[in-house]
Design an enzyme around this catalytic site. Structure first.
Site, PDB file in Angstrom:
ATOM      1  N   SER A 102     -12.266  16.304 -36.991  1.00 40.33           N
ATOM      2  CA  SER A 102     -12.681  16.729 -35.664  1.00 40.33           C
ATOM      3  C   SER A 102     -12.879  15.538 -34.722  1.00 40.33           C
ATOM      4  O   SER A 102     -11.946  14.801 -34.444  1.00 40.33           O
ATOM      5  CB  SER A 102     -13.954  17.581 -35.784  1.00 40.33           C
ATOM      6  N   ASP A 247     -11.358  17.147 -28.491  1.00 38.32           N
ATOM      7  CA  ASP A 247     -11.544  16.214 -29.594  1.00 38.32           C
ATOM      8  C   ASP A 247     -10.290  16.251 -30.467  1.00 38.32           C
ATOM      9  O   ASP A 247      -9.291  16.881 -30.116  1.00 38.32           O
ATOM     10  CB  ASP A 247     -12.802  16.552 -30.390  1.00 38.32           C
ATOM     11  N   ASP A 249      -9.228  17.671 -33.193  1.00 36.49           N
ATOM     12  CA  ASP A 249      -8.597  18.908 -33.653  1.00 36.49           C
ATOM     13  C   ASP A 249      -8.678  20.019 -32.618  1.00 36.49           C
ATOM     14  O   ASP A 249      -8.324  21.157 -32.906  1.00 36.49           O
ATOM     15  CB  ASP A 249      -9.186  19.361 -34.989  1.00 36.49           C
ATOM     16  N   ASP A 251     -11.018  21.772 -31.255  1.00 37.02           N
ATOM     17  CA  ASP A 251     -11.923  22.920 -31.278  1.00 37.02           C
ATOM     18  C   ASP A 251     -13.059  22.744 -30.278  1.00 37.02           C
ATOM     19  O   ASP A 251     -13.911  23.621 -30.144  1.00 37.02           O
ATOM     20  CB  ASP A 251     -12.469  23.204 -32.686  1.00 37.02           C
TER      21      ASP A 251
END
Length: 454
Positions: A102, A247, A249, A251
């Site tokens: 992340s 960020d 990834d 999410d």
């Protein structure tokens, strides 16, 4: 021995805390537990990753472990975490595995597991997977019973296309509804580097792109939702209407208004909750937020007649509450925002699209919309190099926290908690004035360093 799973899967320094052997073992354990749960004779799983270099060998290890356990694997390559969750749901796969840390720096990596339907696993299922991993329990089919692997550029492109189509279908104003808006998007050299600019353009926006050239090493490196300086500067320099920052990834989504001022997850949630309310889509006029959300969000929602339900920190707990109450929106101050009508987890690209959709449908600036939340001064101090496991049981530390809470009274609050993803203790203080918040936070951080010293 501590619990292997944290608040967002298994995470740590790649090749030290999270090795190829660990990734393969967890994949085998996940297959053993989750296949038993589904009862499928020929289970199917999807695997994806963000662009960090270690994801290449870790995802290969996961794919190998799953196939060796008799699971057919579709390796969709580099896609955002919420894209994998969506694809697991719509494809009918039995589960999915995402390799990503992340917002963490490039040397870290993580392993997140999604159940059938693209939902995150409850604690008890994670505990069963961990027990199977530690005991070495495994499914070991032979011959035609081993899993088959499907991968390649076409598979990855198909996944990107399917998810882009889904995102665009959720816009309340329909195709091209973002026409006339100029946005700067910082992709953090992450998993949404191709997807986010593409979707924003297809929705009609004018797009200036930052940090969208991942090389495996530059993910989150001074850019993205944890480093808003570049997107602030670009918004002002280009005269854009707003900036969005993801960020690694994707999410998460944080924003910047036209003057370069930060718009955090609390403000984004408020804007989107009121948008849903005005459309008659905010179930029971309720918003789900974590204990880390600023008191200003609660006061703003109270004024607007919206109930705020609090959860523990972590989007998995937000998701659990949303599912239990069948509510419409929830999230975290950090920029994880969940819109259950469209996503199974926090989705930064979806959040950005709907934030801009609210601007387009109202004709109001982001600063005006976000101004509904007047944030109380909040200070967060991360204390490293301490034994975070004792944060909730040291009597002297708890007494210091109680004293600080008495000092702040009704105009502030204290939250002290061990991080679920990093080796540190977080000290958060809100107060009527910045100076008081800083002083109380620094004082408590000193107590943490002394009382929880290793």
């Amino acid at each position: 021995m501590g619990r292997l799973f944290g608040t967002d899967g298994v995470r740590g320094l790649a090749n030290v805390d999270l090795t190829a052997e660990t990734a393969m073992g967890l994949a085998v354990a996940a297959a053993t537990v989750l296949v038993d749960d589904t009862g499928q004779a020929r289970p199917r799983a999807m695997v994806a990753r963000d662009p960090r270099a270690s994801g290449e060998f870790l995802s290969a290890a996961v794919v190998a472990g799953l196939a060796a356990s008799g699971v057919d694997v579709l390796d969709v390559g580099v896609v955002p975490t919420p894209a994998l969750a969506h694809l697991v749901d719509t494809s009918g796969a039995d589960f999915g595995v995402m390799l990503s840390a992340s917002h963490n720096a490039m040397p870290d990596n993580g392993l997140k597991i999604f159940a059938r339907g693209g939902t995150k696993l409850p604690d008890d299922v994670e505990d069963r997977i961990e027990a199977a991993y530690r005991s070495g329990t495994a499914r070991r089919p032979t011959g035609a019973g081993v899993g088959r692997v499907h991968a390649g550029p076409d598979v990855e492109q198909d996944a990107q296309d399917a998810y882009a189509d889904h995102l665009l279908s959720t816009l309340p104003g329909g195709p091209s509804s973002l026409a006339g808006l100029h946005v700067v998007v910082d992709c953090a050299h992450g998993a949404a580097s191709a997807l986010s600019p593409r979707v924003l353009r297809e929705a009609g926006a004018r797009v200036t792109v930052l940090a969208a050239a991942p090389d495996g090493l530059n993910i989150n490196d001074g850019v993205g939702s944890t480093h808003l300086g570049p997107v602030r500067a670009a918004v002002v320099a280009h005269g854009a209407d707003l900036g969005l920052a993801h960020d690694g990834d994707a999410d998460r989504c944080l924003a910047v208004d036209a003057a370069g001022n930060d718009v955090d997850g609390d403000q984004i949630m408020a804007v989107l909750a009121l948008a849903l309310r005005d459309r008659g889509q905010l179930v029971e006029d309720t918003l789900v937020a974590t204990v880390m959300s600023n008191l200003g969000l609660k006061l703003a929602m109270q004024r607007e007649g919206v109930t705020v339900v609090e959860t523990a920190v972590g989007d998995r707990y937000v998701l659990e509450a949303l599912n239990a109450g069948r509510w419409s929106i929830g999230g975290e101050q950090s920029g994880h925002v969940v819109l259950p009508a469209h996503a199974r987890t926090g989705d930064g690209v979806l959040t950005g699209l709907h934030l801009m959709a609210r601007m387009a449908e109202t004709g109001r600036s982001l600063a005006d919309l976000a101004g509904v939340v007047q944030r109380l001064p909040q200070v967060l101090v991360n204390v490293r190099g301490v034994d975070k496991s004792r944060a909730g049981c040291d009597d002297d530390l708890l007494a210091a926290v109680a004293g600080a809470e008495a000092e702040l009274g009704a105009t502030g609050r204290v939250l002290l908690r061990p991080s679920g993803t990093e080796p540190l203790v977080r000290v958060m203080v809100e107060a009527a004035h910045q100076e008081q918040a800083q002083a109380v936070a620094d004082r408590l951080a000193d107590v943490v360093r002394v009382r929880l010293a290793l």
